[in-house]
Design an enzyme around this catalytic site. Structure first.
Site, PDB file in Angstrom:
ATOM      1  CB  SER A 267     -22.591 -26.999 -13.032  1.00 33.46           C
ATOM      2  OG  SER A 267     -22.846 -28.130 -12.247  1.00 33.46           O
TER       3      SER A 267
ATOM      4  CE  LYS B  48     -26.539 -23.603 -11.118  1.00 28.36           C
ATOM      5  NZ  LYS B  48     -25.195 -24.228 -11.300  1.00 28.36           N
TER       6      LYS B  48
ATOM      7  CB  SER C   8     -26.008 -27.881 -11.330  1.00 25.67           C
ATOM      8  OG  SER C   8     -25.080 -26.820 -11.327  1.00 25.67           O
TER       9      SER C   8
END
Lengths: 451, 451
Positions: free
Chosen positions: A173, A80, A149
C-alpha cells in the site's frame, strides 16, 4: 523561480530556515494548488484551512522568535486517514468509522509535529487500508488506477499538493501507489517506526511508510520518525541510525537483481525497462549480481493473504458482527474468510512466513540492495481494483526495508518504478544506494495535471 | 579423590585435557553409575553401551594422536529423546513415534559432537515434551514429581548419571525439572540456539535448553551451541557472545526482585527462603530493587496455553487424525482443543503476547537480572501431573534468557530454586550474575540415591 508547491520537503525546510520563504507562504501555495487540482483528483478527505494556516502562522512566529526549530519546520505534510490525531475524525475510508474521533495522536504524527511539520490534512485511503478501490484519480490518467491503499497520499505528492505524505503498507500500500504515481515511496523495516495510533489491518504485517518525490525526503522523514517506542510492542529497541549524512557521499552499490518471478511475471516492457536501468546503473559503476528467490517464496503470497485475513478478522470481529453490511465487498469477503480460518491454518502460514523471512534475510546479505521492478506493469486502465500486489507484498511479509523509485513512463504514458530492498534495519545503506541510483537514473516525473 | 561421575563437565574436560583421566574411564564411571541407579530412577530411554565406549575410545585416540580437541572433548552428555540423531530412533515418549528413525542429526547435537562430547544416550521425555507425566522418579523422593517435560535429563544430571544433559522448554520444561531436582537449568533467549532437528511442540515458543550442576557448565554448553544457523529460521543472525571469560571476574549484579504474582503465589516457605537468599545476596554486595509485573502479564499464562495448543495441533494434525487414541490424555485433550481454536482467537493471543514480551523487555532493562522463585513450591507428592508451570512459562512466552539455581531443601526434603532472568541475548550478563549468586549461595545438593 519554482513555486513553493514544486519544492521537496528538504528544500522547503532549507528555504524556510534561510528566511527565503515563510511557512504561511508555503501553506498558501499548497492550498491554492489543492483548489485547482483536488476537484479532479480527489486525494483529500479533510483539509481544515484555518487550522493549516494557524499552524503555519505559529511556525512563522516560532521562527521569528528564534526558538530552536526542527528539521521539518514549517513543512506541510499529508496524512493518510488511518493515522489518529486527537480530536480529529479518523474515517479510515469506511462507514464503520463514521463517528470515530480518537483522543490520542499517533506516535509518528507527534514526532512530525515536534520536528516542525504542518499537518496539511487527511488523505484518502481505501476502506481500512484494504483492497476496495477509492475514488482518488491517478494524476497521469484518471482512467488508470492510482493503486491503493495509500492512494490519496501518493496522488497528493505526485500532483504537488504536498511535498510528502504518510502512508502505510500491509501488502503493497505504499510502494504500489507511489510507483503508479511516479514518485518515491519508503517502507522501512517492520518495527523500525512506531505504529502506535494507526488503525491496524494486520498486526504482524502493518508497517508505516511514506511518499515523497526525492530519496532525500524519504530519508528526512525516516530520520524524524525512526526509533524505539516503549508503548509500541512491535517497535524495535534498536536506536535509530543516521540516514542523512551518507546520502550524497556513498559510492556505487552492489546490486542483486532478482531474476526469478519478478522478471518473469513483469510484462515485456517492464522487463526491458528494468534491464535498461540496471545496465545504466552498472555503466555508472554499480556491481550487479543476478539472484534467484528461495524455495520458500513459493507459498509467501498466499500465506500473506491468509495471515492478513485472519488478523484483520481478529480486529474487526466485534464491528463486523454488528454491521457487516457497512463494509465494502472485498473487505467484507476477506473478513468473512478470516473469521472462518482455523488456528492451525493460520499457524502454518505464520511458520512458513518465518522460513521465508529468514531465507530473504540471507538473500539480502548477498548485496547492498536487491532490485526488482516495483509492479508487473504500469498502472492499468482498470478501476475495479487497486492493481497487482504481488511484487510489493513479499517485502512486507519478510519485513525488509524497501524503497521504490520512478524510472520513467511506459508507452501508455503511465509511470514505471524499481524497488530496492536491503537487510533488516539497514535503511541507511538502502537510502544511500537509492540516492546513488536516483542520481544516475536522473528522472523527474511531473504529471500533466495543469491541462 | 572424587569419582568421575561426581565431576562437572568443565572439570571433566580439564582432567581429560590434562591426561589425569581418560574418556573411557569417564564413560565407564557413568555407565556403572547408571547400572546402580537407573532401575530405581528410570531416567533413560536408550543407552547403547557399545557405541558409548567406542565413542569414548575414539576420543581417547584423538587425544593420544594429538589432534586438536574441543571444549567438551571426552565429556559425556545425555540427550532428551526429542533431539534427532541420524539413524537412532527418536521416540519422543510416544506410541505415535514408535517407528521414527530420523536421517538427520539436530544442529545442537552436531555442535556438541564437534566440541568433542560423547553422546551417552537418550533421556526420558514426557510424551512429545508436553504435560502427561513420565515414569522417571525424583531422586530426592520417588513419591514426588520430578517435573517435566525434560524429566529424564534433570534426574540423570541430579543423580550424577551424567554431568550435563539437553532439554527443551515450551512452557517450563527445563527450568521446572531442574529446580525440582536441585540442579542448574538454562533456557537461553528464544532464537539464541538452533532448534533444527528437535521434534517441535509449538514453533513460536520452543526453546532448547539444558541442565548441569554448575553455572560454569551451563555457560560452557552455551558457548558450544550459541550462534546463527542458516537453516533454522528462528535462529538469530546475532553472533554468539563470550559466555565464559567474565564468569569468575564479574562483580555483584543489580537484582530486580519481582514481588507481584511470584512472591504472592509461592507458598510461605518458598517466599521466606527466596527472601532469605535475596538478603544474603544483598549482604554480599548485590543491589536489589523490587519490581512489579506489567498489566499485560494478566493474560500471559492463558495466552501461552492457547498458542501452544494451536501450534501443537498444527504440527500433530495429520498424525492425530489417524491415531488420536495413541496419544496420552492431556496431550490428546490439548490437541483436540487446538484443532477447534479459530485463527482470530490465536491471533489475539499472539498479539497480547507481543505486548507482554515488549513490556517484559522494558522490565528487564531495570536491572542486570530479574529474580523470582523457580516454582511456587518444592515438588509435591503428586505424580498425576508434572507440577506447576506458572512460574517458568512467562519467561518462555516473552523469550528472555532464564537460569534456575538451587538454593537448598524445603522442610519436605525436596529442592527449592530461584530463577534469574536477563534482557534478550544478554546471556553473558545472565551467566556472570548467576555465577556470582552461585558463589554467594554456596549450596551443593546431592540427592540421597546411594541408600
Amino acid at each position: 523561480m519554482p513555486q513553493p508547491y514544486d519544492l521537496s520537503a528538504a528544500e522547503l525546510a532549507r528555504q524556510i530556515r534561510d528566511r527565503n520563504i515563510t511557512p504561511v507562504q508555503v501553506a498558501q501555495s499548497l492550498l491554492e494548488r489543492m483548489d485547482s487540482l483536488e476537484p479532479r483528483l480527489e486525494a483529500w478527505v479533510r483539509v481544515d484551512r484555518e487550522t493549516v494556516l494557524a499552524d503555519a502562522k505559529q511556525r512563522q512566529e516560532e521562527l521569528d522568535s528564534g526558538v530552536e526549530t526542527g528539521p521539518l519546520h514549517g513543512v506541510p505534510i499529508g496524512i493518510k486517514d488511518i493515522y489518529n490525531i486527537a480530536g480529529v475524525p479518523t474515517k479510515a475510508g469506511s462507514k464503520v468509522y463514521a463517528d470515530y474521533v480518537p483522543d490520542e495522536t499517533a506516535a509518528t504524527i507527534g514526532l512530525l509535529q515536534n520536528a516542525g511539520a504542518v499537518i496539511l490534512g487527511k488523505t484518502v485511503t481505501t476502506e481500512f487500508a484494504c483492497l476496495d478501490p477509492s475514488h482518488t484519480k491517478n494524476p497521469w490518467n484518471p482512467a488508470h488506477t492510482p493503486g491503493g491503499s495509500s492512494s490519496g497520499s501518493a496522488v497528493a505528492v505526485a500532483a504537488r499538493m504536498c511535498p510528502v505524505a504518510m502512508g502505510s503498507q500491509t501488502i503493497g500500500s505504499v510502494l504500489r501507489p507511489a510507483s503508479y504515481s511516479g514518485i518515491v515511496g519508503l517502507k522501512p523495516t517492520y518495527g523500525r517506526v512506531s505504529r502506535r495510533g494507526v488503525v491496524p489491518v494486520s498486526w504482524s504485517l502493518d508497517t508505516v511508510g511514506w511518499m515523497g518525490r526525492t530519496v532525500e525526503d524519504a530519508a528526512l522523514l525516516l530520520q524524524v520518525m525512526a526509533g524505539p517506542d516503549d508503548q509500541d510492542p512491535v517497535a524495535s529497541r534498536l536506536p535509530a541510525g543516521d540516514y542523512l549524512s551518507g546520502l550524497e557521499s556513498s559510492g556505487p552499490p552492489r546490486i542483486g537483481l532478482i531474476t526469478s518471478f519478478f522478471m518473469e511475471e513483469a510484462d515485456q516492457e517492464t522487463q526491458r525497462r528494468t534491464r535498461a536501468v540496471v545496465e545504466q546503473l552498472a555503466s555508472a559503476g554499480a556491481s550487479v549480481v543476478e539472484l534467484t528467490l528461495p524455495e520458500s517464496f513459493g507459498t509467501a503470497i498466499q500465506d500473506q493473504m491468509t495471515i492478513m485475513g485472519a488478523e484483520a478478522a481478529a480486529f474487526h470481529k466485534p464491528m463486523y458482527e454488528k454491521q457487516a453490511q457497512d463494509y465494502r465487498p472485498k473487505l467484507r469477503e476477506m473478513l468473512r474468510q478470516g473469521l472462518e480460518t482455523d488456528a492451525t491454518t493460520y499457524s502454518k502460514a505464520l511458520e512458513r512466513r518465518l522460513r521465508f523471512s529468514a531465507d530473504m534475510r540471507l538473500l539480502a546479505e548477498k548485496a547492498d540492495v536487491l532490485l526488482t521492478p516495483s509492479t508487473p506493469t504500469a498502472p492499468l486502465a482498470d478501476l475495479t481494483n487497486t492493481g497487482d500486489t504481488r511484487f510489493q507484498g513479499p517485502w512486507t511479509s519478510c519485513g525488509l526495508p524497501t524503497i521504490t523509485l520512478p524510472i520513467g513512463l511506459a508507452e501508455s504514458g503511465l509511470p514505471l518504478g524499481i524497488q530496492l530492498i536491503a537487510s533488516p534495519f539497514e535503511e541507511a545503506r538502502l537510502l544511500a544506494a537509492a540516492r546513488w541510483c536516483e542520481r544516475v537514473i536522473d528522472v523527474r516525473l511531473v504529471p500533466p495535471v495543469e491541462n
